[in-house]
Design a protein around this motif. Structure first.
Motif, PDB file in Angstrom:
ATOM      1  N   VAL A   1      -5.547   5.504   5.312  1.00 34.79           N
ATOM      2  CA  VAL A   1      -6.800   5.054   4.549  1.00 34.79           C
ATOM      3  C   VAL A   1      -7.875   6.235   4.732  1.00 34.79           C
ATOM      4  O   VAL A   1      -8.520   6.394   3.629  1.00 34.79           O
ATOM      5  CB  VAL A   1      -7.557   3.752   5.276  1.00 34.79           C
ATOM      6  N   SER A   2      -8.154   6.722   5.660  1.00 39.94           N
ATOM      7  CA  SER A   2      -9.190   8.134   5.827  1.00 39.94           C
ATOM      8  C   SER A   2      -8.584   9.076   4.836  1.00 39.94           C
ATOM      9  O   SER A   2      -9.684   9.617   4.260  1.00 39.94           O
ATOM     10  CB  SER A   2      -9.075   8.245   7.397  1.00 39.94           C
TER      11      SER A   2
ATOM     12  N   LYS B   1      -4.876   3.418   9.374  1.00 39.77           N
ATOM     13  CA  LYS B   1      -6.131   3.706   9.333  1.00 39.77           C
ATOM     14  C   LYS B   1      -6.366   5.268   9.066  1.00 39.77           C
ATOM     15  O   LYS B   1      -7.123   5.734   8.098  1.00 39.77           O
ATOM     16  CB  LYS B   1      -6.827   3.501  10.727  1.00 39.77           C
TER      17      LYS B   1
ATOM     18  N   ALA C   1      -9.204   8.144   1.300  1.00 34.28           N
ATOM     19  CA  ALA C   1     -10.553   8.030   0.751  1.00 34.28           C
ATOM     20  C   ALA C   1     -11.337   9.450   0.907  1.00 34.28           C
ATOM     21  O   ALA C   1     -12.432   9.074   0.203  1.00 34.28           O
ATOM     22  CB  ALA C   1     -11.194   7.145   1.879  1.00 34.28           C
TER      23      ALA C   1
ATOM     24  N   GLY D   1       0.746  -1.288   0.059  1.00 33.51           N
ATOM     25  CA  GLY D   1       0.031  -0.043   0.036  1.00 33.51           C
ATOM     26  C   GLY D   1       0.857   1.176   0.215  1.00 33.51           C
ATOM     27  O   GLY D   1       0.697   2.058  -0.826  1.00 33.51           O
TER      28      GLY D   1
ATOM     29  N   LEU E   1      -3.812  -1.020   1.898  1.00 30.12           N
ATOM     30  CA  LEU E   1      -3.859  -0.338   3.174  1.00 30.12           C
ATOM     31  C   LEU E   1      -5.038  -0.629   3.840  1.00 30.12           C
ATOM     32  O   LEU E   1      -5.035  -1.266   5.236  1.00 30.12           O
ATOM     33  CB  LEU E   1      -3.552   1.209   3.021  1.00 30.12           C
ATOM     34  N   GLN E   2      -6.436  -0.518   3.232  1.00 32.50           N
ATOM     35  CA  GLN E   2      -7.661  -0.986   3.973  1.00 32.50           C
ATOM     36  C   GLN E   2      -7.542  -2.452   4.222  1.00 32.50           C
ATOM     37  O   GLN E   2      -8.075  -2.974   5.486  1.00 32.50           O
ATOM     38  CB  GLN E   2      -8.862  -0.609   3.217  1.00 32.50           C
TER      39      GLN E   2
ATOM     40  N   ARG F   1      -4.923   3.123  -1.055  1.00 41.25           N
ATOM     41  CA  ARG F   1      -6.112   2.944  -0.187  1.00 41.25           C
ATOM     42  C   ARG F   1      -6.557   1.416  -0.189  1.00 41.25           C
ATOM     43  O   ARG F   1      -6.615   0.920   0.964  1.00 41.25           O
ATOM     44  CB  ARG F   1      -6.826   3.753  -0.782  1.00 41.25           C
TER      45      ARG F   1
END
Length: 166
Positions: free
Chosen positions: A96-97, A93, A100, A50, A66-67, A63
């Motif tokens: 990822v946030s 996390k 996204a 990731g 990583l998720q 993403r």
């Protein structure tokens, strides 16, 4: 003698010291396969993949990997196999946030560090670091890049020259 897998130690060195996420993938995939596809190692492997994608501007791929790593690792204890896994999962996390969100194309890349809490692992890391040659992350990729191709071409020309001399 360390109770930790040598390939795991190499992974941590490539991750923390070199930020060479391509090489992280290479060494940990070998261990993952040896250990019957252990989900813990798969999760760590996916963090490296990731970050590799994210650093190379493949935000969607970064993403997704990583998720997937969070999904695998968030159920393990905070401290697992000598590392602060809970801390690492929280950092992932956050990435990822950010990836996204609506402004994901402007979300800044950053390398992560896996914090080691176990003294035995720290000592093994330090000893192995003396032996393991550092890599330059941006020069490592599946195609190996221009420098690698030029080197291979030069070697091939040298071999052809040597054959023609016989």
């Amino acid at each position: 003698m360390s109770s930790y897998e040598p390939l795991y130690i190499d992974y941590l060195i490539y991750f923390n010291r070199d930020q060479d996420y391509f090489e992280c993938h290479e060494v940990l995939e070998e261990l993952w396969l040896e250990l019957d596809r252990d989900p813990f190692y798969k999760g760590l492997l996916q963090i490296a993949v990731g970050l590799y994608h994210f650093r190379n501007s493949n935000l969607r791929g970064g993403r997704m990997m990583l998720q997937s790593s969070v999904d695998l690792l968030e159920h393990y204890p905070e401290r697992t196999k000598g590392i602060e896994l809970g801390e690492l999962v929280e950092e992932v996390k956050g990435l990822v946030s950010g990836l996204a969100g609506p402004e994901s194309q402007h979300f800044p890349y950053k390398d992560l560090t896996i914090r080691i809490w176990d003294e035995t692992l720290t000592n093994a890391f330090q000893e192995r670091s003396k032996e393991l040659k550092p890599n330059i992350p941006q020069r490592r990729s599946p195609t190996r890049g221009r420098i690698y191709e030029e080197k291979m071409k030069a070697m091939q020309q040298a071999n052809n020259f040597g054959e023609n001399q016989n």
